[in-house]
Design a protein around this motif. Sequence first.
Motif, mmCIF file in Angstrom:
data_model
loop_
_atom_site.group_PDB
_atom_site.id
_atom_site.type_symbol
_atom_site.label_atom_id
_atom_site.label_comp_id
_atom_site.label_asym_id
_atom_site.label_seq_id
_atom_site.Cartn_x
_atom_site.Cartn_y
_atom_site.Cartn_z
ATOM 1 N N HIS A 5 -7.433 -3.252 -2.433
ATOM 2 C CA HIS A 5 -7.465 -2.396 -1.237
ATOM 3 C C HIS A 5 -8.906 -2.158 -0.830
ATOM 4 O O HIS A 5 -9.768 -1.903 -1.676
ATOM 5 C CB HIS A 5 -6.751 -1.074 -1.518
ATOM 6 N N LEU A 6 -9.174 -2.252 0.458
ATOM 7 C CA LEU A 6 -10.522 -2.008 0.968
ATOM 8 C C LEU A 6 -10.828 -0.513 0.902
ATOM 9 O O LEU A 6 -9.915 0.320 0.855
ATOM 10 C CB LEU A 6 -10.619 -2.516 2.406
ATOM 11 N N PRO A 7 -12.110 -0.142 0.884
ATOM 12 C CA PRO A 7 -12.484 1.274 0.783
ATOM 13 C C PRO A 7 -11.844 2.126 1.871
ATOM 14 O O PRO A 7 -11.680 1.697 2.998
ATOM 15 C CB PRO A 7 -14.005 1.244 0.957
ATOM 16 N N LEU A 8 -11.503 3.351 1.480
ATOM 17 C CA LEU A 8 -10.905 4.304 2.410
ATOM 18 C C LEU A 8 -11.923 5.347 2.868
ATOM 19 O O LEU A 8 -11.712 6.043 3.852
ATOM 20 C CB LEU A 8 -9.719 5.025 1.759
ATOM 21 N N ARG A 9 -12.996 5.503 2.135
ATOM 22 C CA ARG A 9 -14.042 6.485 2.475
ATOM 23 C C ARG A 9 -15.396 5.907 2.246
ATOM 24 O O ARG A 9 -15.628 5.087 1.482
ATOM 25 C CB ARG A 9 -13.915 7.731 1.608
ATOM 26 N N HIS A 36 -2.018 -3.673 7.376
ATOM 27 C CA HIS A 36 -1.963 -4.311 6.070
ATOM 28 C C HIS A 36 -0.656 -3.974 5.363
ATOM 29 O O HIS A 36 0.011 -3.011 5.710
ATOM 30 C CB HIS A 36 -3.163 -3.924 5.191
ATOM 31 N N ILE A 37 -0.337 -4.831 4.417
ATOM 32 C CA ILE A 37 0.840 -4.612 3.582
ATOM 33 C C ILE A 37 0.410 -4.711 2.118
ATOM 34 O O ILE A 37 -0.567 -5.388 1.789
ATOM 35 C CB ILE A 37 1.975 -5.618 3.877
ATOM 36 N N ARG A 38 1.133 -4.026 1.260
ATOM 37 C CA ARG A 38 0.876 -4.072 -0.179
ATOM 38 C C ARG A 38 1.718 -5.192 -0.773
ATOM 39 O O ARG A 38 2.918 -5.294 -0.530
ATOM 40 C CB ARG A 38 1.227 -2.729 -0.808
ATOM 41 N N LEU A 39 1.098 -6.031 -1.569
ATOM 42 C CA LEU A 39 1.784 -7.158 -2.207
ATOM 43 C C LEU A 39 2.080 -6.809 -3.657
ATOM 44 O O LEU A 39 1.330 -7.129 -4.560
ATOM 45 C CB LEU A 39 0.912 -8.418 -2.141
ATOM 46 N N ASP A 66 -0.632 1.373 -7.073
ATOM 47 C CA ASP A 66 -1.865 1.498 -6.296
ATOM 48 C C ASP A 66 -2.808 0.316 -6.479
ATOM 49 O O ASP A 66 -3.615 0.024 -5.616
ATOM 50 C CB ASP A 66 -2.593 2.791 -6.672
ATOM 51 N N GLY A 67 -2.719 -0.363 -7.630
ATOM 52 C CA GLY A 67 -3.608 -1.494 -7.883
ATOM 53 C C GLY A 67 -3.145 -2.809 -7.286
ATOM 54 O O GLY A 67 -3.820 -3.827 -7.415
ATOM 55 N N ALA A 68 -1.999 -2.806 -6.620
ATOM 56 C CA ALA A 68 -1.466 -4.044 -6.031
ATOM 57 C C ALA A 68 -2.381 -4.522 -4.903
ATOM 58 O O ALA A 68 -2.940 -3.719 -4.159
ATOM 59 C CB ALA A 68 -0.063 -3.812 -5.495
ATOM 60 N N PRO A 69 -2.561 -5.821 -4.761
ATOM 61 C CA PRO A 69 -3.410 -6.337 -3.688
ATOM 62 C C PRO A 69 -2.819 -6.059 -2.307
ATOM 63 O O PRO A 69 -1.615 -5.854 -2.155
ATOM 64 C CB PRO A 69 -3.469 -7.844 -3.954
#
Length: 65
Positions: free
Chosen positions: A61-65, A29-32, A36-39
Amino acid sequence: MKDSELRRHRERPVPAEVDPSGRALYRAHIRLGQGDGAPRLFFLDATGTGGSVCVGYAGRHLPLR
């Protein structure tokens, strides 16, 4: 990916020529944007199997945990 809950969020549909099951795990994935709140845009490089790049998800961002 070991955690089934995290895997569930990242498994998305793909064309049958990419995977006969019709689903694949989108890890890359890439940050657009900035911060941190960027899609995020989650994608799958299927150029070796189906000749395309599949986009599985675009959004928070999808869950990390």
